[in-house]
Design a protein around this motif. Sequence first.
Motif, PDB file in Angstrom:
ATOM      1  N   LEU A  10       0.834  -1.189   0.000  1.00 56.33           N
ATOM      2  CA  LEU A  10       0.000   0.000   0.000  1.00 56.33           C
ATOM      3  C   LEU A  10       0.873   1.245   0.000  1.00 56.33           C
ATOM      4  O   LEU A  10       1.756   1.380   0.843  1.00 56.33           O
ATOM      5  N   ASP A  11       0.674   2.142  -0.954  1.00 57.21           N
ATOM      6  CA  ASP A  11       1.427   3.402  -0.988  1.00 57.21           C
ATOM      7  C   ASP A  11       0.547   4.446  -1.670  1.00 57.21           C
ATOM      8  O   ASP A  11       0.433   4.473  -2.891  1.00 57.21           O
ATOM      9  N   LEU A  12      -0.077   5.288  -0.880  1.00 61.95           N
ATOM     10  CA  LEU A  12      -1.000   6.303  -1.383  1.00 61.95           C
ATOM     11  C   LEU A  12      -0.516   7.684  -0.983  1.00 61.95           C
ATOM     12  O   LEU A  12      -0.214   7.922   0.180  1.00 61.95           O
ATOM     13  N   GLY A  13      -0.435   8.607  -1.946  1.00 57.27           N
ATOM     14  CA  GLY A  13      -0.117   9.988  -1.614  1.00 57.27           C
ATOM     15  C   GLY A  13       1.148  10.493  -2.257  1.00 57.27           C
ATOM     16  O   GLY A  13       1.754   9.855  -3.102  1.00 57.27           O
ATOM     17  N   VAL A  14       1.558  11.677  -1.798  1.00 60.16           N
ATOM     18  CA  VAL A  14       2.726  12.371  -2.341  1.00 60.16           C
ATOM     19  C   VAL A  14       3.531  12.926  -1.170  1.00 60.16           C
ATOM     20  O   VAL A  14       2.968  13.465  -0.223  1.00 60.16           O
ATOM     21  N   THR A  15       4.867  12.796  -1.230  1.00 62.45           N
ATOM     22  CA  THR A  15       5.735  13.404  -0.222  1.00 62.45           C
ATOM     23  C   THR A  15       6.861  14.163  -0.912  1.00 62.45           C
ATOM     24  O   THR A  15       7.254  13.840  -2.021  1.00 62.45           O
ATOM     25  N   VAL A  24       3.650   7.342   7.588  1.00 62.92           N
ATOM     26  CA  VAL A  24       2.437   8.154   7.561  1.00 62.92           C
ATOM     27  C   VAL A  24       2.870   9.610   7.501  1.00 62.92           C
ATOM     28  O   VAL A  24       3.776  10.020   8.216  1.00 62.92           O
ATOM     29  N   ALA A  25       2.227  10.388   6.625  1.00 62.39           N
ATOM     30  CA  ALA A  25       2.507  11.825   6.548  1.00 62.39           C
ATOM     31  C   ALA A  25       1.215  12.572   6.303  1.00 62.39           C
ATOM     32  O   ALA A  25       0.481  12.277   5.374  1.00 62.39           O
ATOM     33  N   VAL A  26       0.902  13.511   7.160  1.00 65.47           N
ATOM     34  CA  VAL A  26      -0.169  14.478   6.959  1.00 65.47           C
ATOM     35  C   VAL A  26       0.478  15.786   7.372  1.00 65.47           C
ATOM     36  O   VAL A  26       0.501  16.130   8.542  1.00 65.47           O
ATOM     37  N   GLY A  27       1.107  16.437   6.399  1.00 63.19           N
ATOM     38  CA  GLY A  27       2.028  17.533   6.701  1.00 63.19           C
ATOM     39  C   GLY A  27       3.359  16.866   6.993  1.00 63.19           C
ATOM     40  O   GLY A  27       3.840  16.077   6.205  1.00 63.19           O
ATOM     41  N   PRO A  28       3.948  17.098   8.191  1.00 61.00           N
ATOM     42  CA  PRO A  28       5.176  16.386   8.544  1.00 61.00           C
ATOM     43  C   PRO A  28       4.875  14.899   8.729  1.00 61.00           C
ATOM     44  O   PRO A  28       3.817  14.545   9.247  1.00 61.00           O
ATOM     45  N   GLY A  29       5.783  14.040   8.303  1.00 61.08           N
ATOM     46  CA  GLY A  29       5.542  12.603   8.412  1.00 61.08           C
ATOM     47  C   GLY A  29       6.714  11.863   9.012  1.00 61.08           C
ATOM     48  O   GLY A  29       7.839  12.346   9.026  1.00 61.08           O
ATOM     49  N   LEU A  30       6.438  10.675   9.526  1.00 62.11           N
ATOM     50  CA  LEU A  30       7.452   9.793  10.090  1.00 62.11           C
ATOM     51  C   LEU A  30       7.269   8.404   9.522  1.00 62.11           C
ATOM     52  O   LEU A  30       6.170   8.015   9.147  1.00 62.11           O
ATOM     53  N   GLY A  31       8.355   7.639   9.482  1.00 60.32           N
ATOM     54  CA  GLY A  31       8.273   6.272   8.987  1.00 60.32           C
ATOM     55  C   GLY A  31       9.280   5.381   9.677  1.00 60.32           C
ATOM     56  O   GLY A  31      10.154   5.847  10.402  1.00 60.32           O
ATOM     57  N   ALA A  32       9.149   4.078   9.456  1.00 58.40           N
ATOM     58  CA  ALA A  32      10.066   3.095  10.013  1.00 58.40           C
ATOM     59  C   ALA A  32      10.366   2.046   8.957  1.00 58.40           C
ATOM     60  O   ALA A  32       9.513   1.710   8.145  1.00 58.40           O
ATOM     61  N   ASN A  33      11.611   1.546   8.950  1.00 59.11           N
ATOM     62  CA  ASN A  33      12.040   0.524   8.000  1.00 59.11           C
ATOM     63  C   ASN A  33      12.874  -0.514   8.736  1.00 59.11           C
ATOM     64  O   ASN A  33      13.691  -0.174   9.570  1.00 59.11           O
ATOM     65  N   VAL A  34      12.680  -1.777   8.414  1.00 59.90           N
ATOM     66  CA  VAL A  34      13.481  -2.873   8.940  1.00 59.90           C
ATOM     67  C   VAL A  34      14.173  -3.486   7.742  1.00 59.90           C
ATOM     68  O   VAL A  34      13.523  -4.085   6.901  1.00 59.90           O
ATOM     69  N   LEU A  35      15.507  -3.330   7.620  1.00 56.76           N
ATOM     70  CA  LEU A  35      16.212  -3.802   6.432  1.00 56.76           C
ATOM     71  C   LEU A  35      17.463  -4.590   6.804  1.00 56.76           C
ATOM     72  O   LEU A  35      18.265  -4.143   7.616  1.00 56.76           O
ATOM     73  N   ILE A  95       7.595  15.561   4.199  1.00 59.10           N
ATOM     74  CA  ILE A  95       6.406  16.407   4.291  1.00 59.10           C
ATOM     75  C   ILE A  95       5.494  16.046   3.127  1.00 59.10           C
ATOM     76  O   ILE A  95       5.938  15.910   1.996  1.00 59.10           O
ATOM     77  N   GLY A  96       4.209  15.876   3.399  1.00 55.00           N
ATOM     78  CA  GLY A  96       3.254  15.554   2.350  1.00 55.00           C
ATOM     79  C   GLY A  96       2.012  14.920   2.932  1.00 55.00           C
ATOM     80  O   GLY A  96       1.732  15.014   4.114  1.00 55.00           O
ATOM     81  N   ILE A  97       1.272  14.235   2.071  1.00 52.97           N
ATOM     82  CA  ILE A  97       0.105  13.461   2.473  1.00 52.97           C
ATOM     83  C   ILE A  97       0.347  12.066   1.931  1.00 52.97           C
ATOM     84  O   ILE A  97       0.394  11.864   0.717  1.00 52.97           O
ATOM     85  N   ASN A  98       0.575  11.088   2.828  1.00 52.36           N
ATOM     86  CA  ASN A  98       0.965   9.765   2.377  1.00 52.36           C
ATOM     87  C   ASN A  98       0.669   8.723   3.437  1.00 52.36           C
ATOM     88  O   ASN A  98       0.758   8.986   4.632  1.00 52.36           O
ATOM     89  N   LEU A  99       0.340   7.511   2.996  1.00 51.92           N
ATOM     90  CA  LEU A  99       0.209   6.334   3.835  1.00 51.92           C
ATOM     91  C   LEU A  99       0.874   5.207   3.076  1.00 51.92           C
ATOM     92  O   LEU A  99       0.520   4.947   1.918  1.00 51.92           O
ATOM     93  N   ALA A 100       1.866   4.564   3.684  1.00 52.67           N
ATOM     94  CA  ALA A 100       2.583   3.482   3.006  1.00 52.67           C
ATOM     95  C   ALA A 100       2.896   2.369   3.992  1.00 52.67           C
ATOM     96  O   ALA A 100       3.245   2.629   5.132  1.00 52.67           O
ATOM     97  N   ALA A 101       2.750   1.132   3.541  1.00 58.75           N
ATOM     98  CA  ALA A 101       3.126  -0.043   4.323  1.00 58.75           C
ATOM     99  C   ALA A 101       3.358  -1.179   3.345  1.00 58.75           C
ATOM    100  O   ALA A 101       2.600  -1.346   2.392  1.00 58.75           O
TER     101      ALA A 101
END
Length: 161
Positions: free
Chosen positions: A75-80, A112-123, A142-148
Amino acid sequence: MPMKRCLSVAACALLCTAGSPARADMFRVGRLLCLSSPRVGLIIASTQSLRCTFFYARRPPRQYIYEGRIRRVGLDLGVTSAGTLSWAVFAKNSRIGPGTLRGNYVGASGSVAVGPGLGANVLIGGSRRSVMLQPLSIERSIGINLAAGVTNLKLGPRGRR
């Protein structure tokens, strides 16, 4: 509600991987800081270019430049906008050179981003799977995004700075 479920699943996956025994025989050798290009989520996939600097923590301190590409499937919706990703780097030994981090890293990610956003990655990956990027990276954008989903990071060396 679907967003909460998605974030809960991503958080559980990240926590399960963080406690894996593979990290037990590794020790911290430095930090990888990457600047990313803007991203447009294409519902099931996205791609970003990265310019990364590895800060080697041993004496003498060194910096190595890498270029990379991060691909997400899920799932990856939006723009950052352009952003930054930062990982602590763990390795099985302390012999770190200009191309030690090159290779493919695979794992789970969520942001997740709605304005400022944060994320996590396990690699986990790299040369002969001898390098691990900190179980929870810090991703800022920064943007509007939801990704997993599943993430692939490909790093290639660009010399010493």
